[in-house]
Structure formats: C-alpha cells, structure tokens
Design an enzyme around this catalytic site. Structure first.
Site, PDB file in Angstrom:
ATOM      1  N   LEU A 134       0.839  -1.197   0.000  1.00 48.82           N
ATOM      2  CA  LEU A 134       0.000   0.000   0.000  1.00 48.82           C
ATOM      3  C   LEU A 134       0.874   1.247   0.000  1.00 48.82           C
ATOM      4  CD1 LEU A 134      -2.765  -0.847   2.664  1.00 48.82           C
ATOM      5  CD2 LEU A 134      -2.878  -1.115   0.177  1.00 48.82           C
ATOM      6  N   ASP A 135       0.379   2.303  -0.653  1.00 42.52           N
ATOM      7  CA  ASP A 135       1.051   3.594  -0.571  1.00 42.52           C
ATOM      8  C   ASP A 135       1.138   4.045   0.890  1.00 42.52           C
ATOM      9  OD1 ASP A 135       1.191   3.688  -3.333  1.00 42.52           O
ATOM     10  OD2 ASP A 135      -0.667   4.825  -3.531  1.00 42.52           O
ATOM     11  N   LYS A 136       2.100   4.897   1.181  1.00 41.79           N
ATOM     12  CA  LYS A 136       2.312   5.363   2.554  1.00 41.79           C
ATOM     13  C   LYS A 136       1.033   5.896   3.180  1.00 41.79           C
ATOM     14  CE  LYS A 136       4.930   8.776   5.226  1.00 41.79           C
ATOM     15  NZ  LYS A 136       5.919   9.883   5.167  1.00 41.79           N
ATOM     16  N   THR A 138      -2.101   5.361   2.280  1.00 39.12           N
ATOM     17  CA  THR A 138      -3.269   4.484   2.175  1.00 39.12           C
ATOM     18  C   THR A 138      -3.266   3.537   3.360  1.00 39.12           C
ATOM     19  OG1 THR A 138      -3.232   4.593  -0.241  1.00 39.12           O
ATOM     20  CG2 THR A 138      -4.441   2.768   0.750  1.00 39.12           C
ATOM     21  N   ARG A 231      -6.428   5.650  -7.534  1.00 40.34           N
ATOM     22  CA  ARG A 231      -6.309   7.105  -7.506  1.00 40.34           C
ATOM     23  C   ARG A 231      -6.381   7.684  -8.917  1.00 40.34           C
ATOM     24  NH1 ARG A 231      -0.854   7.740  -4.184  1.00 40.34           N
ATOM     25  NH2 ARG A 231      -1.348   9.975  -4.357  1.00 40.34           N
TER      26      ARG A 231
END
Length: 290
Positions: A134-136, A138, A231
């Site tokens: 996961l993105d930081k 998220t 996104r």
C-alpha cells in the site's frame, strides 16, 4: 531456533521426483535454492535427488532453506495490528502515514522493519514477502507470506481479490461501473501516473456506498494492480479522492488520500479454502464522512 518450512506430498504414479515436484508447483528457482542453500528433499524419510524415481504411495517431504533477511532491512520493534496468522499467511492492518517498505531516504519505521523484527522474535524462518503493498498514506490490509515458494505460487495464480473504500469529490451518478483504462507513467514526473494509450492494461470496478452533493463514499474492486491505479482511475472519471493532492483532491478536510483497503478475499495457497478478512475505516475517514 528457526524451524524449517516444509511441504509434504504423496505420489500417485510412477514418475521422476523432478517431474512430480514441477506438477506440485515447486519452481526451478526453488529447487536451486533447496540444493544450494540448505534445503532437503526426502522420499519416505530418506534424502534423495531430483532424479529419484517415485512409485505410487511414496511420501515426499520438501524442506525449504531458512531464508536470510536482506542486509538493507533493519529489524525494528514496533506495533503490528495482526489480523490473521498461520504457517504461511500473515495479514496486518497498516495505519495511514506508514510506508510499507523502506527506502534510501527512510530506512526505518516501515511495516517491513516491524515484520522483520517480529519474525526474528517468533523464530519464523523467512524474510519479508509482501503480496499487497500500500502507498504510505493508504490505510488497511496488507498481505504477506512466510516463504519464497508460497510467494511465487500466489503471484502466479490469481487467488486474491482486494476491495478498497474511498471518499471522492462530487456525486458519482453512474454506478456500478467498470473503469478499463491503461495506466502509464506521466512524462513530466517520476511518481505521477496517468491514463494513456501506451500504458499497461488496468481494470477497476466502482460502486457507490452512499453519497451527497459534495462527496461520494465508493467501493473499488481491483482486477489489476497498477501503481496508483484507484487514484488515477477515480481522477480520470472526474472524481479525485479527497486529500489526494497529487491527482486533484483537496487537502482542506483530510491531510492524506481518503483510501482504505477494507477487505481481502483470498484462496489459501495450501488448503484451497476461501477466506475473507476485513478492516474498518480509520478514524480520519470516519470523521470525514460525518
């Protein structure tokens, strides 16, 4: 002391051990690692090579090497929100603001740092294998596995579905809908992605949980896993995620993209059983909805 990970199979025909292992999903790379890095192949309890001929009923045990943590991965004590754990699966709930893996600029404090420490404390003979990064900013469920072989078979077989929840700008009037639009790197950025004809195939299903005139609370099912896919796709249809300033979202009411991995449906790599794990929305997204 670490206990080696092992799998056991039963031969159903006369066949070379090498051929049987291939049928059971043991890759050539895994066999090379077993041969040179401390693994063992047993047939009815006796050490054998891949050239050994099997007969029906033979019991084959594959002992995998104890894996070494990468030199650049610092073991670091930290809090883990463990959702599920067994001999091969490790599923945790990641908080927003925490990176999944370390980088040159941020070598510590990541989920991988904490997992490496936990594995060492629990004598789990594996490095950190992350299936769903996961993105930081998220939040939500991150799936890991405890063995390189399990990582291989799960990457090569579609046995997982991930559902995300997001809060987006505007009223999504058309739902449910499929977004099938290729994604590639934006020419002017090393980070930002965009929908472009020469991009990689990307497919997201979007449905609305609830909405009003200002925002929509949506559910997104991923069919592919491109960087920033949800996104980019939501911004592409004119509804950027609130807080996602990279793709046109406002940070006035929340300081990070309002995106959360809410559920994972997974076919267990060994038992074949379907399992579903869920994660409630974090407080900042609840507050935004309220």
């Amino acid at each position: 002391m670490c206990k080696q990970f092992k799998l056991t199979f039963k031969a159903t025909e006369q066949i070379l051990l090498r051929e049987a292992l291939a049928k059971w999903g043991i890759s050539k790379r895994s066999l090379t690692s077993i041969k040179f890095d401390g693994g063992t192949l047993l047939v009815n309890g006796q050490v054998k090579t891949v050239r050994h001929p099997l007969t029906e009923g033979d019991v084959v045990t594959v002992l995998f090497p104890i894996e070494e943590v990468s030199e650049g991965l610092i073991r670091q004590k930290g809090q883990l929100d463990i959702v599920y754990e067994d001999d091969v699966l490790f599923i945790v709930n990641k908080q927003p603001g925490q990176s999944t893996i370390p980088s040159r600029e941020h070598p510590s404090g990541t989920l991988a740092n904490f997992v490496a420490y936990y594995y060492e404390q629990m004598s789990i003979p594996s490095t950190v294998h992350i299936l769903t990064r996961l993105d930081k900013d998220t939040s939500g469920l991150v799936c890991l596995v405890k063995n390189r072989h399990i990582h291989h078979i799960m990457n090569h077989n579609h046995i997982m579905n991930k559902t995300y929840e997001a809060i987006v700008h505007g009223k999504v009037s058309h739902y449910p809908q499929e977004i099938i639009a290729p994604i590639g790197r934006k020419g002017t950025s090393i980070i930002e992605r965009e929908v472009r004809e020469d991009g990689l195939f990307a497919h997201t299903d979007v449905d609305v949980i609830r909405h009003n005139s200002d925002f929509s609370h949506v559910k997104c099912l991923l069919h592919t896993g491109r960087t920033h896919q949800i996104r980019v796709h939501l911004a592409h249809i004119g509804h950027p995620i609130i807080g996602d300033d990279l793709y046109g979202g406002s940070v006035e009411r929340i300081s990070r993209q309002a995106l959360h991995c809410a559920s994972v449906d997974i076919k267990h790599p060994l038992t074949g059983k379907r399992m579903t794990f869920t994660s409630p929305l974090p407080e900042d997204m609840k507050n935004l909805l309220n």
